[in-house]
Design a protein around this motif. Structure first.
Motif, PDB file in Angstrom:
ATOM      1  N   PHE A 105      18.561 -36.321  63.414  1.00  0.00           N
ATOM      2  CA  PHE A 105      19.039 -36.108  62.046  1.00  0.00           C
ATOM      3  C   PHE A 105      18.726 -37.189  61.019  1.00  0.00           C
ATOM      4  O   PHE A 105      18.932 -36.960  59.829  1.00  0.00           O
ATOM      5  CB  PHE A 105      20.553 -35.872  62.053  1.00  0.00           C
ATOM      6  N   LEU A 106      18.259 -38.335  61.423  1.00  0.00           N
ATOM      7  CA  LEU A 106      18.023 -39.392  60.437  1.00  0.00           C
ATOM      8  C   LEU A 106      17.023 -38.945  59.375  1.00  0.00           C
ATOM      9  O   LEU A 106      17.294 -39.026  58.180  1.00  0.00           O
ATOM     10  CB  LEU A 106      17.560 -40.688  61.101  1.00  0.00           C
ATOM     11  N   ALA A 107      15.883 -38.455  59.792  1.00  0.00           N
ATOM     12  CA  ALA A 107      14.842 -38.076  58.829  1.00  0.00           C
ATOM     13  C   ALA A 107      15.267 -36.892  57.962  1.00  0.00           C
ATOM     14  O   ALA A 107      15.052 -36.899  56.745  1.00  0.00           O
ATOM     15  CB  ALA A 107      13.539 -37.758  59.556  1.00  0.00           C
ATOM     16  N   SER A 108      15.905 -35.904  58.549  1.00  0.00           N
ATOM     17  CA  SER A 108      16.238 -34.688  57.805  1.00  0.00           C
ATOM     18  C   SER A 108      17.516 -34.800  56.980  1.00  0.00           C
ATOM     19  O   SER A 108      17.648 -34.141  55.951  1.00  0.00           O
ATOM     20  CB  SER A 108      16.365 -33.495  58.751  1.00  0.00           C
ATOM     21  N   HIS A 109      18.470 -35.635  57.405  1.00  0.00           N
ATOM     22  CA  HIS A 109      19.774 -35.692  56.735  1.00  0.00           C
ATOM     23  C   HIS A 109      20.205 -37.109  56.338  1.00  0.00           C
ATOM     24  O   HIS A 109      21.339 -37.293  55.903  1.00  0.00           O
ATOM     25  CB  HIS A 109      20.846 -35.054  57.617  1.00  0.00           C
ATOM     26  N   ASN A 110      19.325 -38.075  56.538  1.00  0.00           N
ATOM     27  CA  ASN A 110      19.629 -39.461  56.160  1.00  0.00           C
ATOM     28  C   ASN A 110      20.976 -39.917  56.733  1.00  0.00           C
ATOM     29  O   ASN A 110      21.759 -40.596  56.070  1.00  0.00           O
ATOM     30  CB  ASN A 110      19.601 -39.633  54.638  1.00  0.00           C
ATOM     31  N   THR A 111      21.248 -39.515  57.954  1.00  0.00           N
ATOM     32  CA  THR A 111      22.549 -39.777  58.569  1.00  0.00           C
ATOM     33  C   THR A 111      22.352 -40.404  59.941  1.00  0.00           C
ATOM     34  O   THR A 111      21.487 -39.972  60.699  1.00  0.00           O
ATOM     35  CB  THR A 111      23.356 -38.468  58.703  1.00  0.00           C
ATOM     36  N   VAL A 112      23.180 -41.421  60.232  1.00  0.00           N
ATOM     37  CA  VAL A 112      23.140 -42.080  61.532  1.00  0.00           C
ATOM     38  C   VAL A 112      24.512 -42.024  62.189  1.00  0.00           C
ATOM     39  O   VAL A 112      25.535 -41.937  61.517  1.00  0.00           O
ATOM     40  CB  VAL A 112      22.671 -43.550  61.427  1.00  0.00           C
ATOM     41  N   LEU A 113      24.493 -42.084  63.501  1.00  0.00           N
ATOM     42  CA  LEU A 113      25.705 -42.147  64.305  1.00  0.00           C
ATOM     43  C   LEU A 113      25.878 -43.591  64.747  1.00  0.00           C
ATOM     44  O   LEU A 113      24.939 -44.203  65.249  1.00  0.00           O
ATOM     45  CB  LEU A 113      25.573 -41.209  65.506  1.00  0.00           C
ATOM     46  N   VAL A 114      27.094 -44.116  64.562  1.00  0.00           N
ATOM     47  CA  VAL A 114      27.371 -45.528  64.834  1.00  0.00           C
ATOM     48  C   VAL A 114      28.683 -45.626  65.604  1.00  0.00           C
ATOM     49  O   VAL A 114      29.669 -44.997  65.238  1.00  0.00           O
ATOM     50  CB  VAL A 114      27.497 -46.329  63.510  1.00  0.00           C
ATOM     51  N   GLY A 115      28.713 -46.430  66.639  1.00  0.00           N
ATOM     52  CA  GLY A 115      29.943 -46.651  67.400  1.00  0.00           C
ATOM     53  C   GLY A 115      30.570 -47.982  67.056  1.00  0.00           C
ATOM     54  O   GLY A 115      30.112 -48.702  66.174  1.00  0.00           O
ATOM     55  N   GLY A 116      31.650 -48.296  67.756  1.00  0.00           N
ATOM     56  CA  GLY A 116      32.248 -49.609  67.661  1.00  0.00           C
ATOM     57  C   GLY A 116      33.439 -49.752  66.732  1.00  0.00           C
ATOM     58  O   GLY A 116      33.969 -50.850  66.582  1.00  0.00           O
ATOM     59  N   ALA A 117      33.910 -48.688  66.131  1.00  0.00           N
ATOM     60  CA  ALA A 117      35.020 -48.791  65.183  1.00  0.00           C
ATOM     61  C   ALA A 117      36.374 -48.702  65.885  1.00  0.00           C
ATOM     62  O   ALA A 117      36.489 -48.133  66.964  1.00  0.00           O
ATOM     63  CB  ALA A 117      34.927 -47.676  64.144  1.00  0.00           C
ATOM     64  N   GLU A 118      37.373 -49.283  65.263  1.00  0.00           N
ATOM     65  CA  GLU A 118      38.744 -49.110  65.762  1.00  0.00           C
ATOM     66  C   GLU A 118      39.231 -47.691  65.483  1.00  0.00           C
ATOM     67  O   GLU A 118      39.962 -47.112  66.272  1.00  0.00           O
ATOM     68  CB  GLU A 118      39.693 -50.123  65.097  1.00  0.00           C
ATOM     69  N   GLU A 119      38.839 -47.145  64.352  1.00  0.00           N
ATOM     70  CA  GLU A 119      39.186 -45.772  63.961  1.00  0.00           C
ATOM     71  C   GLU A 119      37.919 -45.086  63.469  1.00  0.00           C
ATOM     72  O   GLU A 119      37.104 -45.702  62.780  1.00  0.00           O
ATOM     73  CB  GLU A 119      40.235 -45.762  62.843  1.00  0.00           C
ATOM     74  N   PRO A 120      37.738 -43.808  63.768  1.00  0.00           N
ATOM     75  CA  PRO A 120      36.543 -43.116  63.295  1.00  0.00           C
ATOM     76  C   PRO A 120      36.606 -42.865  61.789  1.00  0.00           C
ATOM     77  O   PRO A 120      37.690 -42.741  61.219  1.00  0.00           O
ATOM     78  CB  PRO A 120      36.573 -41.798  64.072  1.00  0.00           C
ATOM     79  N   ILE A 121      35.423 -42.796  61.180  1.00  0.00           N
ATOM     80  CA  ILE A 121      35.347 -42.517  59.752  1.00  0.00           C
ATOM     81  C   ILE A 121      33.927 -42.065  59.412  1.00  0.00           C
ATOM     82  O   ILE A 121      32.967 -42.446  60.099  1.00  0.00           O
ATOM     83  CB  ILE A 121      35.742 -43.748  58.903  1.00  0.00           C
ATOM     84  N   TYR A 122      33.811 -41.260  58.377  1.00  0.00           N
ATOM     85  CA  TYR A 122      32.498 -40.893  57.847  1.00  0.00           C
ATOM     86  C   TYR A 122      32.345 -41.595  56.507  1.00  0.00           C
ATOM     87  O   TYR A 122      33.230 -41.517  55.651  1.00  0.00           O
ATOM     88  CB  TYR A 122      32.387 -39.372  57.636  1.00  0.00           C
ATOM     89  N   LEU A 123      31.216 -42.277  56.343  1.00  0.00           N
ATOM     90  CA  LEU A 123      30.941 -42.996  55.100  1.00  0.00           C
ATOM     91  C   LEU A 123      29.599 -42.547  54.527  1.00  0.00           C
ATOM     92  O   LEU A 123      28.564 -42.680  55.192  1.00  0.00           O
ATOM     93  CB  LEU A 123      30.918 -44.507  55.350  1.00  0.00           C
ATOM     94  N   PRO A 124      29.616 -42.008  53.309  1.00  0.00           N
ATOM     95  CA  PRO A 124      28.345 -41.619  52.698  1.00  0.00           C
ATOM     96  C   PRO A 124      27.542 -42.847  52.290  1.00  0.00           C
ATOM     97  O   PRO A 124      28.081 -43.943  52.144  1.00  0.00           O
ATOM     98  CB  PRO A 124      28.786 -40.804  51.477  1.00  0.00           C
ATOM     99  N   ALA A 125      26.248 -42.646  52.123  1.00  0.00           N
ATOM    100  CA  ALA A 125      25.383 -43.728  51.663  1.00  0.00           C
ATOM    101  C   ALA A 125      25.900 -44.238  50.322  1.00  0.00           C
ATOM    102  O   ALA A 125      26.472 -43.489  49.526  1.00  0.00           O
ATOM    103  CB  ALA A 125      23.952 -43.218  51.516  1.00  0.00           C
ATOM    104  N   ASP A 126      25.711 -45.528  50.094  1.00  0.00           N
ATOM    105  CA  ASP A 126      26.148 -46.122  48.827  1.00  0.00           C
ATOM    106  C   ASP A 126      25.191 -47.254  48.473  1.00  0.00           C
ATOM    107  O   ASP A 126      24.125 -47.381  49.077  1.00  0.00           O
ATOM    108  CB  ASP A 126      27.602 -46.602  48.920  1.00  0.00           C
ATOM    109  N   GLY A 127      25.563 -48.088  47.538  1.00  0.00           N
ATOM    110  CA  GLY A 127      24.701 -49.182  47.123  1.00  0.00           C
ATOM    111  C   GLY A 127      24.403 -50.171  48.227  1.00  0.00           C
ATOM    112  O   GLY A 127      23.357 -50.815  48.237  1.00  0.00           O
TER     113      GLY A 127
END
Length: 194
Positions: free
Chosen positions: A16-38
């Motif tokens: 999905f990185l190329a098609s949706h500019n989205t990555v999966l990332v682990g390591g958080a205390e709580e899950p969250i989705y963060l859109p691209a920003d500055g």
């Protein structure tokens, strides 16, 4: 079969990185989705620690969120933390049935265990059977009518990877017979007894 979050990260990012500019990332205390920003140029689905099930669950939410929702932190959804009362829990279960049904499909695609999450250990006493049934029915419905396109794409990626991994692991379990009788059958490779 070993289920590693690192494999999910690789599969998701490759898919999905190329098609949706989205990555999966682990390591958080709580899950969250963060859109691209500055600061970050990619949208990020961030799951809890290195928990395989957390990664699958968070990807399931992403697969449902439309383009507008994917521009908001946590898709703009409400989240009432652990300790919900009966009414809040009923609402949680209403909106969670679909993502958990998709998570179940992901789990089945990679032969990983699945169990529903009520996510309310300190809240109202809940009989999980009703929610389990709701998730089961939603999974059956999606299986019959089709999963959202991104979910279908990830299910296919999971199946391909885990079927290949399973075949590779089975290949390692083959053993070559090297005893004195091996010439009788040409040194055939035999499967171990099951």
């Amino acid at each position: 079969m070993k289920h590693r979050a690192a494999d999910l990260i690789h599969l998701f990012n490759t898919t999905f990185l190329a098609s949706h500019n989205t990555v999966l990332v682990g390591g958080a205390e709580e899950p969250i989705y963060l859109p691209a920003d500055g600061e970050y140029r990619h949208h990020r689905i961030i799951f809890t620690r290195d928990y395989f099930a957390s990664a699958l669950h968070e990807v399931a939410h992403w697969c449902i969120a439309g383009a507008e929702r994917r521009q908001r932190v946590d898709y703009g959804y409400w989240y009432e933390p652990d300790g919900r009362g009966a009414d809040q829990q009923a609402e949680f279960e209403r909106v969670e049935a679909r993502p958990q049904a998709i998570e179940k499909a992901f789990s089945l695609a990679c032969s990983a265990p699945f169990r529903v999450s009520l996510d309310n250990l300190d809240g109202a006493v809940i009989d999980s059977r009703g929610f389990e049934e709701r998730v089961r029915k939603e999974h059956e419905s999606l299986s019959a009518t089709g999963f959202p396109p991104r979910a279908e794409r990830f299910i296919a990626a999971l199946r391909t990877f885990y079927q290949a991994l399973d075949a590779s692991n089975r290949g390692r379990s083959l053993k070559t017979d090297h005893d004195d009788d091996s010439d009788k059958d040409g040194g055939a490779v035999r499967l171990p007894p099951q």
